[in-house]
Motif scaffolding. Structure first.
Motif, PDB file in Angstrom:
ATOM      1  N   ALA A   1      24.998  62.502  10.158  1.00  0.00           N
ATOM      2  CA  ALA A   1      25.652  63.245   9.077  1.00  0.00           C
ATOM      3  C   ALA A   1      24.662  63.577   7.963  1.00  0.00           C
ATOM      4  CB  ALA A   1      26.796  62.416   8.522  1.00  0.00           C
ATOM      5  N   GLY A   2      23.424  63.194   8.155  1.00  0.00           N
ATOM      6  CA  GLY A   2      22.386  63.540   7.182  1.00  0.00           C
ATOM      7  C   GLY A   2      22.229  62.505   6.100  1.00  0.00           C
ATOM      8  N   ASP A   3      22.896  61.353   6.236  1.00  0.00           N
ATOM      9  CA  ASP A   3      22.798  60.312   5.220  1.00  0.00           C
ATOM     10  C   ASP A   3      21.710  59.299   5.587  1.00  0.00           C
ATOM     11  OD1 ASP A   3      24.766  61.421   3.772  1.00  0.00           O
ATOM     12  OD2 ASP A   3      26.340  60.073   4.446  1.00  0.00           O
ATOM     13  N   GLY A   4      21.202  58.645   4.571  1.00  0.00           N
ATOM     14  CA  GLY A   4      20.279  57.541   4.803  1.00  0.00           C
ATOM     15  C   GLY A   4      21.080  56.252   4.739  1.00  0.00           C
ATOM     16  N   VAL A   5      20.635  55.263   5.482  1.00  0.00           N
ATOM     17  CA  VAL A   5      21.370  54.000   5.513  1.00  0.00           C
ATOM     18  C   VAL A   5      20.429  52.898   5.048  1.00  0.00           C
ATOM     19  CG1 VAL A   5      22.585  52.387   7.010  1.00  0.00           C
ATOM     20  CG2 VAL A   5      22.713  54.836   7.448  1.00  0.00           C
ATOM     21  N   TRP A   6      20.953  51.965   4.265  1.00  0.00           N
ATOM     22  CA  TRP A   6      20.111  50.846   3.847  1.00  0.00           C
ATOM     23  C   TRP A   6      20.830  49.532   4.064  1.00  0.00           C
ATOM     24  CZ3 TRP A   6      22.680  48.485  -0.180  1.00  0.00           C
ATOM     25  CH2 TRP A   6      23.483  49.285  -0.987  1.00  0.00           C
ATOM     26  N   ASP A   7      20.024  48.529   4.288  1.00  0.00           N
ATOM     27  CA  ASP A   7      20.546  47.195   4.597  1.00  0.00           C
ATOM     28  C   ASP A   7      19.695  46.216   3.778  1.00  0.00           C
ATOM     29  OD1 ASP A   7      21.252  44.781   5.696  1.00  0.00           O
ATOM     30  OD2 ASP A   7      21.504  45.635   7.705  1.00  0.00           O
TER      31      ASP A   7
ATOM     32  N   ARG B   1      14.509  42.279   0.323  1.00  0.00           N
ATOM     33  CA  ARG B   1      13.987  43.135   1.390  1.00  0.00           C
ATOM     34  C   ARG B   1      15.070  44.115   1.798  1.00  0.00           C
ATOM     35  NH1 ARG B   1       9.919  41.909   4.677  1.00  0.00           N
ATOM     36  NH2 ARG B   1      11.127  42.449   6.498  1.00  0.00           N
ATOM     37  N   VAL B   2      14.691  45.360   1.966  1.00  0.00           N
ATOM     38  CA  VAL B   2      15.664  46.378   2.343  1.00  0.00           C
ATOM     39  C   VAL B   2      15.136  47.138   3.557  1.00  0.00           C
ATOM     40  CG1 VAL B   2      17.097  48.270   1.496  1.00  0.00           C
ATOM     41  CG2 VAL B   2      16.022  46.732  -0.125  1.00  0.00           C
ATOM     42  N   ILE B   3      16.026  47.296   4.530  1.00  0.00           N
ATOM     43  CA  ILE B   3      15.652  48.158   5.657  1.00  0.00           C
ATOM     44  C   ILE B   3      16.226  49.535   5.345  1.00  0.00           C
ATOM     45  CG2 ILE B   3      15.934  48.563   8.127  1.00  0.00           C
ATOM     46  CD1 ILE B   3      16.317  45.468   8.345  1.00  0.00           C
ATOM     47  N   PHE B   4      15.314  50.499   5.146  1.00  0.00           N
ATOM     48  CA  PHE B   4      15.754  51.869   4.877  1.00  0.00           C
ATOM     49  C   PHE B   4      15.698  52.642   6.185  1.00  0.00           C
ATOM     50  CE2 PHE B   4      13.602  50.464   0.955  1.00  0.00           C
ATOM     51  CZ  PHE B   4      14.643  50.597   0.069  1.00  0.00           C
TER      52      PHE B   4
ATOM     53  N   GLY C   1       7.941  51.107   3.069  1.00  0.00           N
ATOM     54  CA  GLY C   1       8.087  49.766   3.654  1.00  0.00           C
ATOM     55  C   GLY C   1       9.493  49.212   3.479  1.00  0.00           C
ATOM     56  N   THR C   2       9.558  47.866   3.379  1.00  0.00           N
ATOM     57  CA  THR C   2      10.880  47.232   3.335  1.00  0.00           C
ATOM     58  C   THR C   2      11.115  46.448   2.039  1.00  0.00           C
ATOM     59  OG1 THR C   2       9.946  45.359   4.519  1.00  0.00           O
ATOM     60  CG2 THR C   2      11.122  46.985   5.839  1.00  0.00           C
ATOM     61  N   GLY C   3      10.258  46.664   1.042  1.00  0.00           N
ATOM     62  CA  GLY C   3      10.470  45.953  -0.225  1.00  0.00           C
ATOM     63  C   GLY C   3      11.500  46.689  -1.078  1.00  0.00           C
ATOM     64  N   LEU C   4      12.238  45.921  -1.895  1.00  0.00           N
ATOM     65  CA  LEU C   4      13.219  46.551  -2.783  1.00  0.00           C
ATOM     66  C   LEU C   4      12.510  47.486  -3.755  1.00  0.00           C
ATOM     67  CD1 LEU C   4      16.172  46.636  -3.757  1.00  0.00           C
ATOM     68  CD2 LEU C   4      15.631  44.764  -5.312  1.00  0.00           C
ATOM     69  N   ASP C   5      11.260  47.159  -4.025  1.00  0.00           N
ATOM     70  CA  ASP C   5      10.442  47.941  -4.941  1.00  0.00           C
ATOM     71  C   ASP C   5      10.265  49.393  -4.478  1.00  0.00           C
ATOM     72  OD1 ASP C   5       9.019  47.743  -7.336  1.00  0.00           O
ATOM     73  OD2 ASP C   5       7.148  47.989  -6.210  1.00  0.00           O
TER      74      ASP C   5
END
Ligand SMILES: Nc1nc2c(ncn2[C@@H]2O[C@H](COP(=O)(O)OP(=O)(O)OP(=O)(O)O)[C@@H](O)[C@H]2O)c(=O)[nH]1
Length: 618
Positions: A334-340, A347-350, A366-370
């Protein structure tokens, strides 16, 4: 190859579990084995010590017994020499005296080997004992030494006996025969009977040459026999020691300890059966094996239960992962990005959707919240974090926030950020949050356009009347909150505008309106608010400005316009403006009151001849 690696990875928790259980069972059985070995060795060495001590004690006892016999022998020999006629009575005396300790018979053999005296019965016919070893030993020996025979079956008594003998010498020290003291072999083991020895224990008294003098138990089986190849035999044998072997008499394997009685060339050997020694070990081994089997079964059971739990967890995790993958794919499509977001680890998986949205390649973020924080617009950050915290605290059911994010090319995109916490610890603190990023830049642009259209006058690009009044209302509310502050309101109306329209046409009229708007924008401060109230009428809100300041501003505006005629081609059309001004009072019930005062002042300015500003201070 890859398939093999995947299978191993997939099965690795089971493999690990199997290895752990296997290792624990191995450790358990190794510990059991080592402890049993230790117990076995301890039992063996304890038996060695016990046997050595017993051999020493029994050796001393035998030594003392033999000494008692030898003393009796010496005493009787002395008596025989002095009173051979009363010898029988002397023997009976001593037999009676020692009967409890020592039952013995006495015989005297003459120098020719013929029996001269026997305490059993006087032989009716001469008995020749010259062939007996104990006679021949003394016959050839020239020393007065005790001789201990091997057990012999008495010709008169028909009983087994051991002969303790010493030579008899006449007055000239010539060999005059042998005195014999016969003792039952039982004399040697009477003492052992009183001792509580373990079953299958065996004690023997032997001559150095191996002949068994006495054995207990089963004395009968050994009498007249010899022991062969025992380590205590032979000239090099040690004083004491232990050995293990199968008995040649009863076939029982024993651990033996020996002790030499050197003075009499005798040996005491005592043995415990190996079976008896290791009997406690056998019981312990049975107990240990039972406990080992029980613990192993317990470990296997725990392992099995863990296996089931792990399998259930894996299935649940796989299903969850599949579901997550499904909605992730759906949202990405649907064109959205997903984050976990793993909150504790920051740590965030984008998903690639968000990265692509911002113009980045997947591997560039990367996978940092930063990675997210550093790209959010500074002006939007506070509100964004506030929304996140409100959701964390449970104040909002869902998190939703619109913020700008910097793209790879330096531009900004409006992102709609939505999510919710899906896992919390027992105290309610968030552990995991998932959500989506949606690009809403075009919607934002459209909103801004619509907003501009709704609030701006198309011709002059100043705020329209509705928006101006809205702003004026806000300012009045502020004044009411902070009564010490100032604000002034101006109503400006171009003079004789109808005439411009009529003379030069409507387009020039429009140009005149634009001309004034531009001048007004150039004269006002950033904080002032400008609006077109309708036709050729304008409103100005001067914040933080009292009326005298506002009057100066108004006069300056009138002068500026007067000195800036509208240029249309060759034409230079003079334009003037009349201004009515008043202050915004905290006592005003609404803005209409202030606008009315300004309108009155404007009317007055028109009346007084236009091109001027008039203040209404009522
Ligand atoms: N060109 C142009 N004319 C407008 C616009 N809005 C209003 N007008 C005209 O502005 C004129 C206003 O005239 P009046 O209200 O008589 O005021 P005036 O001629 O400026 O006279 P005074 O205000 O008394 O100085 C009318 O002729 C309107 O048609 C506009 O957007 N464009």
């Amino acid at each position: 190859m890859n398939k093999t690696i995947q299978t191993v990875q997939k099965n690795s928790p089971y493999l690990q579990l199997g290895l752990i259980v296997g290792l624990l069972i191995t450790i358990l059985w190794t510990a059991i084995y080592l402890d049993l070995q230790r117990s076995r060795a301890e039992l063996y060495s304890k038996s060695e010590r016990d046997l050595s001590n017993l051999a020493l004690a029994f050796g001393k006892e035998i030594e003392s017994s033999v000494k008692t016999i030898d003393l009796s022998l010496l005493d009787l020999r002395q008596y025989w020499r002095g009173n051979p006629g009363d010898f029988g009575a002397a023997v009976r005396n001593r037999q009676a005296y020692l009967k409890k300790e020592l039952a013995f018979q006495v015989a005297i053999i003459g120098p020719d080997g013929i029996l001269l005296f026997s305490s059993l019965e006087q032989p009716s016919t001469p008995i020749d004992l010259s062939d007996r070893e104990h006679f021949r030993v003394h016959q050839v020996r020239s020393t007065d030494e005790l001789y201990i025979s091997k057990p012999v079956l008495g010709r008169l008594s028909k009983q087994w006996s051991i002969q303790f003998t010493r030579p008899i010498y006449d007055k000239d020290d010539r060999f005059a025969g042998v005195i014999v003291l016969s003792v039952s072999p039982e004399y040697f083991y009477r003492f052992y009977r009183s001792i509580n020895l373990p079953a299958d224990a065996a004690i023997s008294v032997l001559r150095d040459s191996g002949e068994i003098l006495a054995r207990y138990p089963d004395p009968g089986v050994a009498l007249g026999k010899s022991m062969s190849n025992a380590p205590f035999m032979g000239p090099m044998a040690r004083e004491e020691g232990t050995f293990r072997r199968i008995s040649q008499f009863d076939g029982i394997e024993r651990l033996y300890a020996w002790r030499k009685i050197g003075e009499y060339e005798l040996d005491v050997v005592i043995g415990y059966s190996i079976k008896g020694i290791f009997a406690p070990y056998g019981e312990q081994r049975s107990r240990y094996i039972a406990v080992g089997i029980l613990l192993s079964l317990l470990l296997l059971l725990v392992g099995y239960l863990k296996l089931i739990t792990t399998r259930q967890q894996q299935n649940a995790a796989r299903k969850l992962a599949e579901n997550e993958e499904r909605w992730r794919v759906a949202l990405e499509a649907a064109g959205d990005g997903v984050w976990d977001w793993n909150v504790a680890q920051e740590r965030v998986i984008f998903s690639n959707g968000w990265k692509t949205m911002l113009g980045f390649l997947p591997e560039e973020i990367g996978t940092g919240l930063d990675e997210w924080k550093k790209r959010v617009h500074p002006d939007d950050m506070a509100k964004t974090m506030q929304d996140v915290m409100e959701h964390f605290s449970g104040k909002t059911k869902f998190y939703a926030n619109e913020h700008r994010v910097r793209c790879k090319d330096g531009g900004w995109k409006w992102i709609l950020d939505r999510g919710m916490v899906i896992q919390r610890d027992k105290d309610g603190n968030p552990l995991r949050m998932v959500g989506t990023h949606t690009d809403i830049s075009s919607r934002k642009e459209m909103e801004q356009t619509l907003n501009k259209l709704a609030t701006t006058d198309a011709l002059t690009e100043l705020s329209n009347r509705r928006h101006f009044l809205e702003r004026l209302n806000n300012e009045l509310a502020r004044i009411k909150r902070y009564p010490g502050t100032h604000a002034s309101v101006l109503m400006a109306d171009l003079d004789y505008f109808k005439k411009i329209n009529d003379t030069y046409g409507h387009a020039v009229g429009d140009a005149a309106l634009k001309h004034f708007s531009t001048l007004l924008r150039g004269t006002a401060r950033q904080s002032d608010f400008l609006g077109r109230l309708g036709g050729e009428e304008f409103g100005v809100l001067l914040t933080g400005t009292d009326v005298s300041e506002a009057k100066k501003f108004s006069d300056h505006l009138c002068t500026a316009l007067r000195e800036s005629p509208l240029k249309v081609g060759e034409l230079s059309i003079p334009i003037t403006v009349s201004i009515g001004l008043t202050r915004l009072k905290f006592t005003d019930t609404d803005v209409e009151q202030a606008l009315h005062r300004a309108d009155m002042a404007l009317y007055e300015a028109k009346r007084l001849g236009r091109d001027r500003a008039v203040t209404n201070c009522e």
